[in-house]
Write an enzyme that holds these catalytic residues in place. Structure first.
Site, PDB file in Angstrom:
ATOM      1  N   ASP A  98       0.835  -1.189   0.000  1.00 14.64           N
ATOM      2  CA  ASP A  98       0.000   0.000   0.000  1.00 14.64           C
ATOM      3  C   ASP A  98       0.874   1.245   0.000  1.00 14.64           C
ATOM      4  O   ASP A  98       1.983   1.220  -0.549  1.00 14.64           O
ATOM      5  CB  ASP A  98      -0.946  -0.031   1.202  1.00 14.64           C
ATOM      6  CG  ASP A  98      -2.303   0.582   0.897  1.00 14.64           C
ATOM      7  OD1 ASP A  98      -2.362   1.817   0.760  1.00 14.64           O
ATOM      8  OD2 ASP A  98      -3.285  -0.165   0.804  1.00 14.64           O
ATOM      9  N   ASP A 117      10.587   0.789   0.274  1.00 10.22           N
ATOM     10  CA  ASP A 117       9.705   1.702  -0.443  1.00 10.22           C
ATOM     11  C   ASP A 117      10.022   1.556  -1.925  1.00 10.22           C
ATOM     12  O   ASP A 117      10.972   2.144  -2.433  1.00 10.22           O
ATOM     13  CB  ASP A 117       9.940   3.141   0.025  1.00 10.22           C
ATOM     14  CG  ASP A 117       9.001   4.141  -0.646  1.00 10.22           C
ATOM     15  OD1 ASP A 117       8.381   3.776  -1.661  1.00 10.22           O
ATOM     16  OD2 ASP A 117       8.914   5.272  -0.165  1.00 10.22           O
ATOM     17  N   HIS A 171      -3.683   5.805   3.306  1.00 11.27           N
ATOM     18  CA  HIS A 171      -4.437   4.623   2.898  1.00 11.27           C
ATOM     19  C   HIS A 171      -3.875   3.361   3.540  1.00 11.27           C
ATOM     20  O   HIS A 171      -4.615   2.516   4.057  1.00 11.27           O
ATOM     21  CB  HIS A 171      -4.406   4.524   1.376  1.00 11.27           C
ATOM     22  CG  HIS A 171      -5.361   3.530   0.802  1.00 11.27           C
ATOM     23  ND1 HIS A 171      -4.987   2.253   0.436  1.00 11.27           N
ATOM     24  CD2 HIS A 171      -6.681   3.611   0.516  1.00 11.27           C
ATOM     25  CE1 HIS A 171      -6.020   1.609  -0.067  1.00 11.27           C
ATOM     26  NE2 HIS A 171      -7.069   2.401  -0.017  1.00 11.27           N
ATOM     27  N   ALA A 187      -6.866  -7.202  -8.997  1.00 12.15           N
ATOM     28  CA  ALA A 187      -8.038  -8.051  -8.770  1.00 12.15           C
ATOM     29  C   ALA A 187      -8.333  -8.955  -9.957  1.00 12.15           C
ATOM     30  O   ALA A 187      -8.781 -10.088  -9.790  1.00 12.15           O
ATOM     31  CB  ALA A 187      -9.250  -7.181  -8.462  1.00 12.15           C
ATOM     32  N   TYR A 212      -6.294 -10.387 -12.062  1.00 10.75           N
ATOM     33  CA  TYR A 212      -5.299 -11.407 -12.407  1.00 10.75           C
ATOM     34  C   TYR A 212      -5.755 -12.796 -11.963  1.00 10.75           C
ATOM     35  O   TYR A 212      -6.423 -12.942 -10.928  1.00 10.75           O
ATOM     36  CB  TYR A 212      -3.961 -11.098 -11.744  1.00 10.75           C
ATOM     37  CG  TYR A 212      -3.235  -9.901 -12.277  1.00 10.75           C
ATOM     38  CD1 TYR A 212      -3.029  -9.732 -13.635  1.00 10.75           C
ATOM     39  CD2 TYR A 212      -2.721  -8.940 -11.411  1.00 10.75           C
ATOM     40  CE1 TYR A 212      -2.341  -8.633 -14.129  1.00 10.75           C
ATOM     41  CE2 TYR A 212      -2.035  -7.841 -11.887  1.00 10.75           C
ATOM     42  CZ  TYR A 212      -1.841  -7.687 -13.248  1.00 10.75           C
ATOM     43  OH  TYR A 212      -1.168  -6.595 -13.727  1.00 10.75           O
ATOM     44  N   SER A 238     -11.480  -1.201  -0.838  1.00  8.15           N
ATOM     45  CA  SER A 238     -10.211  -1.323  -0.108  1.00  8.15           C
ATOM     46  C   SER A 238     -10.419  -1.926   1.279  1.00  8.15           C
ATOM     47  O   SER A 238      -9.795  -2.933   1.618  1.00  8.15           O
ATOM     48  CB  SER A 238      -9.532   0.038  -0.002  1.00  8.15           C
ATOM     49  OG  SER A 238      -8.932   0.405  -1.217  1.00  8.15           O
TER      50      SER A 238
END
Length: 385
Positions: free
Chosen positions: A67, A86, A102, A206, A208, A258
């Site tokens: 995320d 990162d 998020h 989503a 895949y 989410s």
């Protein structure tokens, strides 16, 4: 709606993120049930959390949250988060407005369901709302994040990100990384997308193969109006007014697929802590079989329906056999007449036919252009007359 959208990143080779950080923000946060836990609301009853948590609480399970980063010092997360690399490499740090909003919310939603699980935070997106057509080069941060999670002991990979605005964002690096996760036996959960009330575009990851895509429901159990409607939807979970941690401290209600995916990842953590031998196929099967099925068994709105955490955790003790084991190929050695070409190579291209075809196409194009020019010349002449 709290989900990432792509902004044409597939023009390069990477996925970039737009996190829509809009929340309801009108309801005061109810008190947490215990110190250091994220407050629950209607989603606890909808999932059957109290019963599920009497059986397991996520002990020994590491959930990788790919995320925008996680603020490790939040009271709901303190001591439960390990921070990985990162991969976005945009120079932002904790404390920046676009860092960790998020991701912090999603990590808290995972732990709301599985309070004794641990979180591995890997930053692959940011909280920026408008990327202005940015193009990234090189391997997708998401693909790198998946590989890192696989190599660093993740038992579940949770990706509350995705969405599609312009063109196809299918990424081969991400597909390869997901295949490596499957080989290691790691279930992958992703949000279905928040385009249901707009363009209803496909959302990756989503979409895949092998990914458990989670749609969002509202309080009455029906699909939330924003939840993307796609045949890849596997199950659904609460996604409206979900109390989640803020990167600045405190809590706020969040809408989106989410939180639905994060809550589902928490349920999977409960299942794995009850039976750590579960395979990704068994996790999917148990979630779908124990869900509250819609009319007809499944549909593109909510997949196999809202998940039942209590039933899924109980069923994890005696899962069905995994039917995805490798099988020996018993077909013909060649799919066509053998011509001596090695199986790892293509036969030489018949360039003569290609040349003839291109030449014919070129002649046809010249004839069309000529006809257009003649017609326009005739019209100009008629106008002058």
């Amino acid at each position: 709606m709290s989900v990432r959208r792509h902004t044409g990143a597939r023009l390069g080779t990477a996925m970039t993120a737009v996190v829509l950080g809009s929340v309801l923000g009108v309801a005061a946060a109810p008190p947490a049930s215990a110190a250091g836990t994220t407050p629950t609301s209607w989603e606890a009853k909808a999932l059957g959390l109290s019963s599920a948590q009497r059986t397991a609480q996520g002990e020994g399970v590491k959930v990788a949250v790919l995320d925008s980063g996680v603020m490790t010092n939040h009271v709901a997360l303190n001591g439960k988060v390990t921070t990985g690399p990162d991969f976005l490499k945009d120079g932002l740090r904790p404390g920046d407005p676009r860092w960790g909003g998020h991701g912090t919310a999603m990590a808290s939603d995972v732990l709301k369901v599985a309070p004794k699980a641990s979180i591995l935070s890997v930053r692959v997106i940011d909280d920026k709302e408008d990327h202005g057509g940015e193009i990234r080069q090189g391997i997708s941060p998401v693909a790198q994040g998946i590989d890192y999670a696989v190599d660093h002991g993740a038992d579940v990979i949770s990706m509350s990100l995705g969405g599609e605005m312009f063109g196809d964002s299918y990424d081969e690096d991400e597909v390869d990384a997901l295949a490596r996760a499957a080989q290691k036996g790691i279930p992958v959960i992703a949000s279905a997308g928040n385009e249901g009330d707009m363009f209803n575009d496909a959302s990756y990851p989503a979409g895949y193969p092998g990914v458990i895509a989670v749609a969002a429901t509202q309080q009455n159990g029906s699909r939330a109006e924003f939840s993307t409607v796609r045949t890849y939807n596997s199950v659904a979970a609460p996604g409206v007014a979900i109390m989640s941690a803020k990167n600045t401290g405190g809590y706020e209600p969040v809408n989106g697929t989410s939180p639905a995916a994060a809550l589902t990842s928490g349920v999977v953590a409960l299942m794995l802590s009850h039976n750590d031998k579960l395979t990704p196929d068994q996790v999917r099967t148990l979630l779908t079989k124990t869900a509250h099925h819609p009319s007809g068994g499944r549909n593109a709105l909510v997949g196999y329906g809202p998940i039942d955490a209590a039933a899924a955790v109980q069923a994890a003790a005696k899962p069905p056999a995994d039917g995805t084991v490798p099988v020996k190929y018993t077909g013909k050695e060649h799919l066509a007449t053998p011509d001596g070409t090695p199986k790892t190579q293509h036969p030489p291209l018949e360039t003569d036919l290609v040349t003839i075809g291109l030449g014919a196409a070129g002649v046809g194009l010249l004839m069309v252009i000529g006809a257009v020019l003649i017609t326009r010349a005739g019209r100009r002449a008629a106008a002058r007359g």
